[in-house]
Design a protein around this motif. Structure first.
Motif, PDB file in Angstrom:
ATOM      1  N   ASP A   1       0.785  -1.292  -0.221  1.00 31.97           N
ATOM      2  CA  ASP A   1       0.060  -0.221   0.089  1.00 31.97           C
ATOM      3  C   ASP A   1       1.014   0.890   0.605  1.00 31.97           C
ATOM      4  O   ASP A   1       0.343   1.847  -0.711  1.00 31.97           O
ATOM      5  CB  ASP A   1      -0.488  -0.349   1.753  1.00 31.97           C
ATOM      6  CG  ASP A   1      -1.586   1.246   1.916  1.00 31.97           C
ATOM      7  OD1 ASP A   1      -2.267   1.705   0.454  1.00 31.97           O
ATOM      8  OD2 ASP A   1      -2.230   1.527   2.246  1.00 31.97           O
TER       9      ASP A   1
ATOM     10  N   TYR B   1       2.832   2.001  -3.259  1.00 29.55           N
ATOM     11  CA  TYR B   1       2.227   2.439  -3.954  1.00 29.55           C
ATOM     12  C   TYR B   1       1.639   3.637  -4.150  1.00 29.55           C
ATOM     13  O   TYR B   1       1.462   5.152  -5.056  1.00 29.55           O
ATOM     14  CB  TYR B   1       0.588   1.761  -4.486  1.00 29.55           C
ATOM     15  CG  TYR B   1       0.048   1.861  -5.847  1.00 29.55           C
ATOM     16  CD1 TYR B   1       0.188   2.190  -6.636  1.00 29.55           C
ATOM     17  CD2 TYR B   1      -1.217   3.348  -5.252  1.00 29.55           C
ATOM     18  CE1 TYR B   1      -0.483   3.182  -7.950  1.00 29.55           C
ATOM     19  CE2 TYR B   1      -1.909   4.319  -6.251  1.00 29.55           C
ATOM     20  CZ  TYR B   1      -1.337   3.873  -8.078  1.00 29.55           C
ATOM     21  OH  TYR B   1      -1.847   4.771  -7.999  1.00 29.55           O
ATOM     22  N   MET B   2       2.061   4.194  -2.741  1.00 24.52           N
ATOM     23  CA  MET B   2       1.100   5.534  -2.671  1.00 24.52           C
ATOM     24  C   MET B   2       2.134   6.845  -3.294  1.00 24.52           C
ATOM     25  O   MET B   2       2.348   7.585  -2.620  1.00 24.52           O
ATOM     26  CB  MET B   2       0.935   6.018  -0.979  1.00 24.52           C
ATOM     27  CG  MET B   2      -0.625   5.292  -0.016  1.00 24.52           C
ATOM     28  SD  MET B   2      -1.658   6.058  -1.252  1.00 24.52           S
ATOM     29  CE  MET B   2      -3.383   5.298  -0.451  1.00 24.52           C
ATOM     30  N   HIS B   3       3.487   6.165  -2.659  1.00 22.12           N
ATOM     31  CA  HIS B   3       4.643   7.049  -3.296  1.00 22.12           C
ATOM     32  C   HIS B   3       5.701   6.432  -3.851  1.00 22.12           C
ATOM     33  O   HIS B   3       6.256   5.277  -3.987  1.00 22.12           O
ATOM     34  CB  HIS B   3       5.839   6.267  -1.665  1.00 22.12           C
ATOM     35  CG  HIS B   3       4.611   7.014  -0.069  1.00 22.12           C
ATOM     36  ND1 HIS B   3       4.351   6.305  -0.038  1.00 22.12           N
ATOM     37  CD2 HIS B   3       5.190   8.288  -0.309  1.00 22.12           C
ATOM     38  CE1 HIS B   3       3.993   7.049   1.168  1.00 22.12           C
ATOM     39  NE2 HIS B   3       4.263   8.581   1.400  1.00 22.12           N
TER      40      HIS B   3
ATOM     41  N   ARG C   1      -3.133  -2.299  -7.638  1.00 21.22           N
ATOM     42  CA  ARG C   1      -2.729  -0.950  -8.449  1.00 21.22           C
ATOM     43  C   ARG C   1      -1.179  -1.224  -8.097  1.00 21.22           C
ATOM     44  O   ARG C   1      -0.727  -0.432  -9.298  1.00 21.22           O
ATOM     45  CB  ARG C   1      -2.804  -0.172  -6.968  1.00 21.22           C
ATOM     46  CG  ARG C   1      -4.165   0.377  -6.494  1.00 21.22           C
ATOM     47  CD  ARG C   1      -4.055   1.967  -5.081  1.00 21.22           C
ATOM     48  NE  ARG C   1      -5.108   2.550  -5.279  1.00 21.22           N
ATOM     49  CZ  ARG C   1      -5.418   3.213  -3.907  1.00 21.22           C
ATOM     50  NH1 ARG C   1      -4.650   2.456  -2.614  1.00 21.22           N
ATOM     51  NH2 ARG C   1      -6.128   3.852  -3.671  1.00 21.22           N
TER      52      ARG C   1
END
Ligand code: HDD
Length: 699
Positions: free
Chosen positions: A194, A197-199, A491
């Motif tokens: 998670d 993906y966010m960074h 993602r």
């Protein structure tokens, strides 16, 4: 510059530690910690009746001391890199770098600087397994004549994040999840992916950790990198930016994933033991020390920002200048006071070396010193393993928990009427910061070049060999298969399409992501030097320190066994005899051999190569499931396999290679896919040359 008389003594740290070393062999009587001899350490003092029953007395000061000490034995483990192992060694400089620095350790070629290295994994706790998929820490403390210089590096040249303020987030995301403390020693879980993906800045690093670099065969067979950009300052006051490199003499080698998983259970201390055993046997691991140097004025002339720790400096643009070597040559005497209490700080630099504005490094310079206070107390630098070998003295830094140095004199401040403990001028060796010009607005911001996150990730992937690329696809698939939240694995597979469309399609298929049809970022196929680990094979294959198993049962060919064993020993291999039983196996000619292990006590995974001599023992071995599995598992793990005489047809059939025809008696030596078979003289098998790290390197 004032230098220390210890500067030419490579074992200066060893001598220093002797002041605090006692030897348990010295039959000295057992005492309490206050020195009183103990008469009975096994029974608590009690009030007893005639049947010797009764209550224990709190009065027993000896029992209380023992229990209290035990209750407080543990200190907090490192918040990251908790699992690790260390060794002593030396740094030898071959070529002076005085054109770029005044640091004695990098300019005085007559010196040998003592050092301590600690290797580690990042995610797992202190008792986790060695062979997990993870970055490996490569932290070096050089006890230089001008103070300690710590290079707190990794075996991967880039990092996840660009700004130190993100460190607690990235570490929380990879550590066991907060609700159930699962998983241990793994990044294969929802939270980690998670965060990834966010960074998007992590994209380059996650290519490296999904590559074979993250499952090294040995600490001795991996590169080391300082990662952050530091500065070197020369006599004229000119600054060069610098990145530090350590390149292993043995080459860069990895396990295969299936092997890493199994060794995690079979021998969780695999890497720790490997390092200790090689040093103990006198096979000292060595790394070439090199620097990439960039004159300060060039810093803006690249498409990336050289102060961004998520980027490498391509060697085509900034070559590595190798000027020295480190060698590890002594194991610790006791784990806790040495390996556990050693404490590194990126802020530990010596005159001639300085920091850069790398925003990751700037935060690290705060964090390391701070974390040592909670782990070891404020006087952690006084601990024997951490104290310098050069003279050190501060009238002001004193007191606090655990202080044991006694400083005579009437003042504890500077300046003082005695002029005690004066500072040093630059000429006297005083540290002077590089007078960097600064101006600007106070802002939470990074330069624009920090915003590009995919170019080098593509170059890394493009530069891998087909086998390495396959391993990357499998690694992403394993990791994302362990994520059960579709948001996470969908993602992430989509993100991979920005690196390579085929990679993303393979992973999507395996883990249940949506197959991407086009890439959001064209991959132009650019490659670079120094990224595929296959480039780091030793010039000549070396079998020294490789673990070779010789498999036996009753009625083996004694001559073949002993000649092969001797030939391997002469070449420095670590040879282990595996027999049907450890009580002994008997040769056709009657000699008895006591094996190191019996079949169920060891596994093929713990060895680099296997040899089966001829003899009637093959009939018994053919009925042994573990033996048969050993051969096929070794082959599946791309290990060197050798067999002679009666063992030849068995090995060839077992492996089932279409190319390997069943050999006829008297046929010449054959080699195919790392399997060497032949008749007659066992030792000639070694001449084929596959029985060495080159074969393993492809794994
Ligand atoms: Fe770190 C330990 C390497 C970024 C904060 N780090 C630690 C160790 C290594 C590294 C090898 C173990 C040292 C030992 O064996 O005792 N760390 C790195 C590298 C980084 C990095 C190569 C990126 C270039 N680290 C990093 C950041 C921070 C920290 C950005 C905080 C802002 N690291 C720590 C720490 C640790 C540590 C919390 C835990 C134990 C210790 O320091 O001594 O301070």
């Amino acid at each position: 510059m004032a230098t220390n008389p210890n500067s030419k003594i490579a074992d200066g740290k060893h001598a220093d530690l002797q002041k605090d070393t006692v030897d348990i062999q010295d039959k000295q009587h057992m005492t309490t910690d206050h020195g009183v001899r103990i008469s009975n350490p096994d029974q608590w003092l009690r009030v007893v009746d005639e049947k010797k029953t009764g209550s224990s007395l709190l009065e027993d000061q000896i029992a209380r001391e023992k229990i209290t000490r035990f209750d407080h034995e543990r200190i907090p483990e490192r918040v990251v890199h908790a699992r690790g192992t260390g060794a002593f060694g030396k740094f030898k400089l071959y070529e002076s770098a005085e054109d770029v620095t005044t640091a004695g350790v990098l300019t005085d070629t007559s010196r040998e600087t003592p050092l301590f290295v600690r290797f580690s994994t990042v995610q797992g706790s202190k008792g986790s397994a060695d062979t997990v998929r993870d970055v490996r820490g490569f932290a070096i403390k050089m006890y230089t004549a001008e103070g300690n210089w710590d290079i707190v590096g990794n075996n991967i040249p880039v990092f996840f994040i660009q700004d130190a303020i993100k460190f607690p987030d990235v570490i929380h995301s990879v550590k066991p999840e907060p609700q159930n403390e699962v998983p241990q020693g793994q990044s294969a879980h929802n939270n980690f992916w998670d965060f990834q993906y966010m960074h998007s800045e992590v994209t380059h690093m996650n290519q490296w950790i999904m590559s074979d670099r993250a499952i090294p065969r040995s600490f001795r067979m991996m590169q080391g990198f300082g990662v952050n950009t530091f500065s070197l300052i020369n006599k004229a006051g000119k600054r060069h930016f610098v990145k530090f490199h350590f390149t292993p003499e043995l080459g860069v080698h990895s396990l295969v994933w299936d092997e890493a998983l199994k060794i995690g259970g079979q021998d969780p201390d695999f890497h720790r033991k490997d390092l200790g055993e090689a040093i103990e046997a006198g096979h000292f691991p060595r790394w070439k020390f090199g620097m990439q140097l960039m004159p300060e004025e060039k810093v803006d002339s690249f498409e990336f920002d050289p102060l961004d720790a998520t980027k490498v400096w391509p060697e085509e643009l900034v070559p590595i200048r190798y000027i020295g070597e480190i060698e590890l040559n002594r194991n610790v005497d006791e784990f806790f006071p040495q390996t556990e209490q050693v404490a590194f700080c990126t802020s530990h630099i010596v005159p001639g070396i300085d920091f850069s504005d790398d925003p990751l490094l700037q935060g690290r310079n705060f964090s390391y010193f701070d974390t040592q206070i909670s782990r070891l107390g404020p006087n952690w630098e006084e601990l024997p393993i951490n104290r310098p070998v050069c003279p050190y003295m501060s009238l002001v830094n004193r007191d606090g928990q655990g202080r044991h140095r006694i400083t005579k004199g009437k003042v504890n401040y500077w300046p003082n009427r005695f002029e005690a403990n004066p500072p040093a001028t630059a000429e006297q060796g005083g540290f002077v910061s590089y007078p960097q010009k600064q101006q600007g607005a106070k802002k939470r911001a990074l330069s624009d070049k920090f915003k590009e996150h995919f170019n080098q990730a593509q170059v890394f992937y493009n530069s891998l060999s087909p086998i390495e690329k396959m391993h990357v696809a499998k690694a992403f698939s394993f990791e994302l298969d362990h994520c059960d939240d579709p948001v996470v694995y969908k993602r992430m597979t989509e993100r991979l399409s920005a690196i390579d469309l085929d990679l993303a399609k393979t992973v999507a298929k395996n883990v249940g992501g949506d197959t991407p049809l086009k890439s959001p970022k064209e991959n132009k196929g650019k490659k670079a030097k120094g990224l595929s680990q296959l480039e780091f094979m030793p010039e000549k294959p070396i079998i020294a320190t490789r673990r070779v198993a010789i498999l036996l049962a009753d009625e083996f060919d004694f001559n073949q066994y002993t000649t092969m064993k001797q030939a391997l020993n002469e070449r420095g291999a670590f040879v282990f005899t595996i027999g049907a039983q450890r009580q002994g196996v008997t040769a056709e000619s009657g000699q008895k051999v006591i094996p190191d292990h019996f079949y169920s006590g060891a596994r093929s995974t713990l060895f680099d190569a296997v040899y089966v001599p001829g003899g009637k023992h093959i009939q018994a071995l053919l009925k042994n499931g573990v033996f048969k599995h050993w051969i096929s598992e070794s082959f599946a793990h791309l290990k060197a396999i050798a067999g002679s005489n009666e063992a030849v047809p068995f090995i060839e059939k077992r492996i089932g290679l279409p190319e390997v025809e069943v050999a006829q008696s008297g046929s010449p030596l054959k080699e195919s896919y790392g399997v060497v078979t032949g008749y007659g003289d066992a030792v000639s098998l070694l001449k084929v040359g596959t029985v060495g790290p080159d074969a393993k390197g492809l794994a």
